[in-house]
Scaffold this motif. Structure first.
Motif, PDB file in Angstrom:
ATOM      1  N   CYS A 153      37.723  38.535  45.344  1.00  0.00           N
ATOM      2  CA  CYS A 153      37.015  38.897  44.121  1.00  0.00           C
ATOM      3  C   CYS A 153      37.355  40.337  43.734  1.00  0.00           C
ATOM      4  O   CYS A 153      37.875  41.094  44.543  1.00  0.00           O
ATOM      5  CB  CYS A 153      35.501  38.736  44.292  1.00  0.00           C
ATOM      6  N   GLU A 154      37.034  40.686  42.513  1.00  0.00           N
ATOM      7  CA  GLU A 154      37.334  42.020  41.998  1.00  0.00           C
ATOM      8  C   GLU A 154      36.589  43.099  42.785  1.00  0.00           C
ATOM      9  O   GLU A 154      37.079  44.208  42.984  1.00  0.00           O
ATOM     10  CB  GLU A 154      36.944  42.082  40.518  1.00  0.00           C
ATOM     11  N   ASN A 155      35.391  42.750  43.242  1.00  0.00           N
ATOM     12  CA  ASN A 155      34.589  43.698  44.007  1.00  0.00           C
ATOM     13  C   ASN A 155      35.300  44.095  45.298  1.00  0.00           C
ATOM     14  O   ASN A 155      35.281  45.260  45.705  1.00  0.00           O
ATOM     15  CB  ASN A 155      33.229  43.042  44.308  1.00  0.00           C
ATOM     16  N   CYS A 156      35.941  43.115  45.946  1.00  0.00           N
ATOM     17  CA  CYS A 156      36.669  43.405  47.179  1.00  0.00           C
ATOM     18  C   CYS A 156      37.864  44.314  46.910  1.00  0.00           C
ATOM     19  O   CYS A 156      38.186  45.178  47.710  1.00  0.00           O
ATOM     20  CB  CYS A 156      37.142  42.112  47.838  1.00  0.00           C
ATOM     21  N   LYS A 157      38.509  44.106  45.772  1.00  0.00           N
ATOM     22  CA  LYS A 157      39.632  44.961  45.417  1.00  0.00           C
ATOM     23  C   LYS A 157      39.185  46.411  45.259  1.00  0.00           C
ATOM     24  O   LYS A 157      39.838  47.327  45.744  1.00  0.00           O
ATOM     25  CB  LYS A 157      40.290  44.461  44.130  1.00  0.00           C
ATOM     26  N   GLU A 158      38.045  46.614  44.622  1.00  0.00           N
ATOM     27  CA  GLU A 158      37.543  47.968  44.427  1.00  0.00           C
ATOM     28  C   GLU A 158      37.167  48.597  45.767  1.00  0.00           C
ATOM     29  O   GLU A 158      37.415  49.781  46.001  1.00  0.00           O
ATOM     30  CB  GLU A 158      36.331  47.954  43.493  1.00  0.00           C
ATOM     31  N   THR A 159      36.578  47.793  46.644  1.00  0.00           N
ATOM     32  CA  THR A 159      36.223  48.280  47.973  1.00  0.00           C
ATOM     33  C   THR A 159      37.472  48.693  48.737  1.00  0.00           C
ATOM     34  O   THR A 159      37.519  49.752  49.354  1.00  0.00           O
ATOM     35  CB  THR A 159      35.471  47.183  48.755  1.00  0.00           C
ATOM     36  N   HIS A 173      26.775  52.651  51.536  1.00  0.00           N
ATOM     37  CA  HIS A 173      26.320  52.098  50.262  1.00  0.00           C
ATOM     38  C   HIS A 173      25.187  52.964  49.756  1.00  0.00           C
ATOM     39  O   HIS A 173      24.099  52.985  50.327  1.00  0.00           O
ATOM     40  CB  HIS A 173      25.838  50.659  50.447  1.00  0.00           C
TER      41      HIS A 173
END
Length: 66
Positions: free
Chosen positions: A38-44, A65
């Motif tokens: 997911c896009e969230n994982c890419k940002e992480t 976090h």
């Protein structure tokens, strides 16, 4: 029989298998392309790629976090 690595990619953040890398977010780090579930994982991953690529992880995995 083709020997292309596109069929099974694992999200380095979540460890999930990615079924279709053509639609998956991806990021390049040190000449290697990583795919994400997911896009969230890419940002992480982008914020701290060394944590997920297996090198430079001597400090352990610190997830902050705020």
């Amino acid at each position: 029989m083709e020997n292309i690595m596109n069929n099974e990619q694992i999200c380095p953040v979540m460890g999930h298998e990615i079924n279709d890398i053509s639609t998956a977010p991806s990021s390049e780090y040190k000449g290697t392309t990583y795919y994400f579930c997911c896009e969230n994982c890419k940002e992480t991953f982008d914020s701290n790629p060394a944590t997920y690529t297996g090198n430079g992880g001597a400090e352990g995995h610190h997830h902050h976090h705020h």
